[in-house]
Motif scaffolding. Structure first.
Motif, PDB file in Angstrom:
ATOM      1  N   UNK A 132      -5.177   9.153 -20.657  1.00  0.00           N
ATOM      2  CA  UNK A 132      -4.394   8.032 -20.108  1.00  0.00           C
ATOM      3  C   UNK A 132      -3.936   8.318 -18.682  1.00  0.00           C
ATOM      4  N   UNK A 133      -3.612   9.572 -18.390  1.00  0.00           N
ATOM      5  CA  UNK A 133      -3.209   9.926 -17.021  1.00  0.00           C
ATOM      6  C   UNK A 133      -4.378   9.748 -16.058  1.00  0.00           C
ATOM      7  N   UNK A 134      -5.572  10.124 -16.502  1.00  0.00           N
ATOM      8  CA  UNK A 134      -6.760   9.985 -15.663  1.00  0.00           C
ATOM      9  C   UNK A 134      -7.071   8.496 -15.448  1.00  0.00           C
ATOM     10  N   UNK A 135      -6.985   7.709 -16.528  1.00  0.00           N
ATOM     11  CA  UNK A 135      -7.278   6.264 -16.422  1.00  0.00           C
ATOM     12  C   UNK A 135      -6.292   5.591 -15.470  1.00  0.00           C
ATOM     13  N   UNK A 136      -5.015   5.941 -15.631  1.00  0.00           N
ATOM     14  CA  UNK A 136      -3.979   5.329 -14.788  1.00  0.00           C
ATOM     15  C   UNK A 136      -4.233   5.681 -13.324  1.00  0.00           C
TER      16      UNK A 136
ATOM     17  N   UNK B 232       7.052  -5.436  -1.408  1.00  0.00           N
ATOM     18  CA  UNK B 232       5.602  -5.425  -1.649  1.00  0.00           C
ATOM     19  C   UNK B 232       5.149  -4.156  -2.360  1.00  0.00           C
ATOM     20  N   UNK B 233       5.882  -3.061  -2.160  1.00  0.00           N
ATOM     21  CA  UNK B 233       5.468  -1.756  -2.713  1.00  0.00           C
ATOM     22  C   UNK B 233       6.563  -1.144  -3.572  1.00  0.00           C
ATOM     23  N   UNK B 234       6.780  -1.653  -4.759  1.00  0.00           N
ATOM     24  CA  UNK B 234       7.872  -1.092  -5.562  1.00  0.00           C
ATOM     25  C   UNK B 234       7.653   0.377  -5.955  1.00  0.00           C
ATOM     26  N   UNK B 235       6.383   0.834  -6.016  1.00  0.00           N
ATOM     27  CA  UNK B 235       6.115   2.236  -6.352  1.00  0.00           C
ATOM     28  C   UNK B 235       6.422   2.542  -7.804  1.00  0.00           C
ATOM     29  N   UNK B 236       6.414   3.815  -8.171  1.00  0.00           N
ATOM     30  CA  UNK B 236       6.630   4.190  -9.570  1.00  0.00           C
ATOM     31  C   UNK B 236       8.102   4.037  -9.928  1.00  0.00           C
ATOM     32  N   UNK B 237       8.989   4.541  -9.062  1.00  0.00           N
ATOM     33  CA  UNK B 237      10.416   4.274  -9.245  1.00  0.00           C
ATOM     34  C   UNK B 237      10.871   3.440  -8.060  1.00  0.00           C
ATOM     35  N   UNK B 238      10.714   4.010  -6.869  1.00  0.00           N
ATOM     36  CA  UNK B 238      10.912   3.264  -5.630  1.00  0.00           C
ATOM     37  C   UNK B 238      10.138   4.026  -4.565  1.00  0.00           C
TER      38      UNK B 238
ATOM     39  N   UNK C 209       2.734   3.831  -4.458  1.00  0.00           N
ATOM     40  CA  UNK C 209       1.532   3.721  -5.294  1.00  0.00           C
ATOM     41  C   UNK C 209       1.200   2.249  -5.461  1.00  0.00           C
ATOM     42  N   UNK C 210      -0.099   1.963  -5.372  1.00  0.00           N
ATOM     43  CA  UNK C 210      -0.536   0.568  -5.395  1.00  0.00           C
ATOM     44  C   UNK C 210      -1.661   0.406  -6.413  1.00  0.00           C
TER      45      UNK C 210
ATOM     46  N   UNK D  52       1.781  -0.433   9.948  1.00  0.00           N
ATOM     47  CA  UNK D  52       0.699   0.084  10.799  1.00  0.00           C
ATOM     48  C   UNK D  52       0.227   1.434  10.257  1.00  0.00           C
ATOM     49  N   UNK D  53      -0.934   1.857  10.710  1.00  0.00           N
ATOM     50  CA  UNK D  53      -1.456   3.183  10.333  1.00  0.00           C
ATOM     51  C   UNK D  53      -1.491   3.361   8.820  1.00  0.00           C
ATOM     52  N   UNK D  54      -2.039   2.370   8.135  1.00  0.00           N
ATOM     53  CA  UNK D  54      -2.043   2.420   6.662  1.00  0.00           C
ATOM     54  C   UNK D  54      -3.125   3.395   6.185  1.00  0.00           C
ATOM     55  N   UNK D  55      -2.734   4.354   5.365  1.00  0.00           N
ATOM     56  CA  UNK D  55      -3.696   5.288   4.770  1.00  0.00           C
ATOM     57  C   UNK D  55      -3.691   5.077   3.258  1.00  0.00           C
ATOM     58  N   UNK D  56      -4.879   5.076   2.665  1.00  0.00           N
ATOM     59  CA  UNK D  56      -4.970   4.882   1.219  1.00  0.00           C
ATOM     60  C   UNK D  56      -5.777   6.032   0.657  1.00  0.00           C
ATOM     61  N   UNK D  57      -5.216   6.759  -0.297  1.00  0.00           N
ATOM     62  CA  UNK D  57      -5.936   7.925  -0.834  1.00  0.00           C
ATOM     63  C   UNK D  57      -6.008   7.879  -2.362  1.00  0.00           C
ATOM     64  N   UNK D  58      -7.112   8.402  -2.920  1.00  0.00           N
ATOM     65  CA  UNK D  58      -7.226   8.394  -4.389  1.00  0.00           C
ATOM     66  C   UNK D  58      -6.203   9.324  -5.045  1.00  0.00           C
ATOM     67  N   UNK D  59      -5.868   9.010  -6.272  1.00  0.00           N
ATOM     68  CA  UNK D  59      -4.933   9.841  -7.047  1.00  0.00           C
ATOM     69  C   UNK D  59      -5.752  10.531  -8.128  1.00  0.00           C
ATOM     70  N   UNK D  60      -5.538  11.816  -8.329  1.00  0.00           N
ATOM     71  CA  UNK D  60      -6.329  12.524  -9.343  1.00  0.00           C
ATOM     72  C   UNK D  60      -5.759  12.326 -10.748  1.00  0.00           C
ATOM     73  N   UNK D  61      -4.470  12.515 -10.910  1.00  0.00           N
ATOM     74  CA  UNK D  61      -3.821  12.318 -12.213  1.00  0.00           C
ATOM     75  C   UNK D  61      -2.531  11.579 -11.968  1.00  0.00           C
ATOM     76  N   UNK D  62      -2.101  10.795 -12.950  1.00  0.00           N
ATOM     77  CA  UNK D  62      -0.854  10.064 -12.778  1.00  0.00           C
ATOM     78  C   UNK D  62      -0.035  10.181 -14.049  1.00  0.00           C
ATOM     79  N   UNK D  63       1.079  10.858 -13.974  1.00  0.00           N
ATOM     80  CA  UNK D  63       1.912  11.076 -15.145  1.00  0.00           C
ATOM     81  C   UNK D  63       3.238  10.375 -14.928  1.00  0.00           C
ATOM     82  N   UNK D  64       3.518   9.414 -15.792  1.00  0.00           N
ATOM     83  CA  UNK D  64       4.741   8.613 -15.587  1.00  0.00           C
ATOM     84  C   UNK D  64       5.784   8.991 -16.621  1.00  0.00           C
TER      85      UNK D  64
END
Ligand code: ATP
Ligand code: MG
Length: 301
Positions: free
Chosen positions: A221-225, A247-253, A270-271, A289-301
Motif C-alpha cells: 500500500x505504501x508503494x501504491x500510494x 491548492x496544496x494541502x499536503x499530507x498534514x500541511x 505532495x500532489x 515559480x521554479x516548480x519541481x516535481x519529483x517521484x516518491x519511492x514510498x509513502x507512509x501515512x
C-alpha cells in the motif's frame, strides 16, 4: 518451520522460529515483470530469480513459487501457496475459494466481445451466434445476465483468429490497447469484465501467516500510494501563500521555508497524480515559480 538467520530488521530475533509465507506468481508472461518489481519495491530481495521454479528471500520470510497463471487460484485455494498474484479474469474464471486482499494497479485489461469490423452491431446481434473464448464461465455468466442464447466454443489460445478461419462469428477475449483486434479485422462491442492483477490469499491462514501478510500489505500500500503521488517544490511570493496552501494541502500541511530573497518562500508538498496538471496550472496562475516535481519511492501515512 525453520529458523531464520537475518530478519532482525523486521523485529524477528535470530533464535525465533517461524514458517515462511509462500507466494505464487506467474512464471513468465504479462504479470511476471510487474509482480517481481512490486516485491522489489517492497524491499524484498529474491535469490536467483532466473531459476524460475521457486526462490526465497533473505530479508523477508517469503518463498516464491513460479507457476502458470491458470494454476494460481487452485494452489492458493489448496494452501500449497498462502498468497498469490493473478488477474481477476483468471481468478473469476477458475471459481476457486480465495480472498482478494488488494488490487495491484497493474495487468489492467478487459474481457471483451469483438466482431468483424465490417459488421454492424445491431440490437440482439449476439443472439444465436457462435462465440469463441478461453473464458467460457465468465462468458456464460454474461450471456445469462443479458438473456442472450449463444453457442460457446472454448479454445485455449489465439482466439482472435477464430472468425477469420470460420470457427466463430464473435470472440470473447482479453483486450488492453485493442491493437490485436484491429490487426485481425475485429472491433470491440461489449465489455464482459474489467480486470487487473490482484493479491489473493488462502482463506485459512494462521495468525502468524496473517501477521506477515499484513506486513507485506502495508508495504504494498505504501508503494501504491507513492506511485499515485508526486513530491512538489516551488517558490512563491509570501502574499500568495494562502492561495498556494489552498491548492496544496499536503499530507498534514505544506512545509514552508523562507528564501534568501526577502518576501519569497519555498513550499514543499505532495500532489496526487489525478489532479496533477490541473493543479500545476492553478499554481502558476497563483504566482508559483521554479516548480519541481519529483517521484516518491514510498509513502507512509
Ligand atoms: P501462462 O503461461 O502463465 O498461462 P498466459 O499466456 O495465460 O500465461 P499472459 O498472456 O501472460 O497469460 O497474461 C497474463 C495476464 O495478464 C492475463 O490473464 C491478464 O490478467 C493480464 N493481461 C493484461 N493485459 C492483457 C492483454 N492485453 N492480453 C492478455 N492478458 C492481459
Ligand atoms: Mg494462462
Amino acid at each position: 518451520m525453520e529458523s531464520l538467520r537475518s530478519l532482525t530488521s523486521f523485529g524477528v530475533t535470530k533464535t525465533e522460529t517461524m514458517s515462511k509465507l509462500r507466494i505464487a506468481i506467474q512464471k513468465s508472461g504479462r504479470l511476471y515483470d510487474d509482480s517481481i518489481s512490486l516485491l522489489k519495491e517492497c524491499g524484498i530481495e529474491l535469490r536467483n530469480v532466473k531459476d524460475r521454479l521457486k526462490t526465497e528471500s533473505d530479508n523477508f520470510p517469503l518463498e516464491v513459487f513460479f507457476l502458470r497463471d491458470d494454476d494460481i487460484p487452485q494452489y492458493v485455494e489448496d494452501g500449497v501457496a498462502d498468497i498469490g498474484i493473478v488477474g481477476q479474469n483468471v481468478l473469476y474464471e477458475k471459481c476457486k475459494e480465495t480472498e482478494i486482499i488488494e488490487r495491484l494497479d497493474f495487468g489492467k485489461c478487459r474481457l471483451a466481445l469483438a466482431i468483424n469490423k465490417n459488421e454492424e452491431y445491431v440490437a440482439n446481434y449476439l443472439q444465436g451466434k457462435k462465440i469463441a473464448t478461453s473464458y467460457p464461465i465468465l462468458l456464460q455468466k454474461y450471456l445469462d445476465e443479458n438473456k442472450i442464447t449463444a453457442e460457446i466454443h472454448e479454445i485455449s489460445g489465439s482466439v482472435e483468429i477464430a472468425p477469420g478461419i470460420g470457427l466463430a462469428d464473435v470472440i470473447c477475449d482479453l483486450v488492453s490497447s485493442g491493437s490485436t483486434l484491429f490487426m485481425n479485422g475485429l472491433k470491440e462491442v461489449e465489455t464482459v469484465l474489467e480486470s487487473q492483477a490482484v493479491l489473493v490469499r488462502n482463506k485459512d491462514l494462521n495468525e502468524e501467516q496473517l501477521k506477515w501478510v499484513d506486513k507485506l500489505l502495508f508495504r504494498i500500500r505504501s508503494v501504491k500510494k507513492a506511485k499515485r503521488n508526486k513530491y512538489i517544490l516551488l517558490n512563491a511570493p509570501n502574499n500568495q501563500l494562502p492561495r498556494i496552501f489552498e491548492l496544496l494541502p499536503g499530507m498534514r500541511s505544506p512545509t514552508v521555508l523562507p528564501l534568501a530573497e526577502e518576501g519569497w518562500s519555498s513550499v514543499h508538498s505532495v500532489l496526487s497524480e489525478d489532479e496533477f496538471w490541473e493543479k500545476i496550472e492553478q499554481l502558476k496562475a497563483a504566482g508559483a515559480q521554479g516548480i519541481l516535481v519529483v517521484p516518491i519511492e514510498k509513502m507512509i501515512i
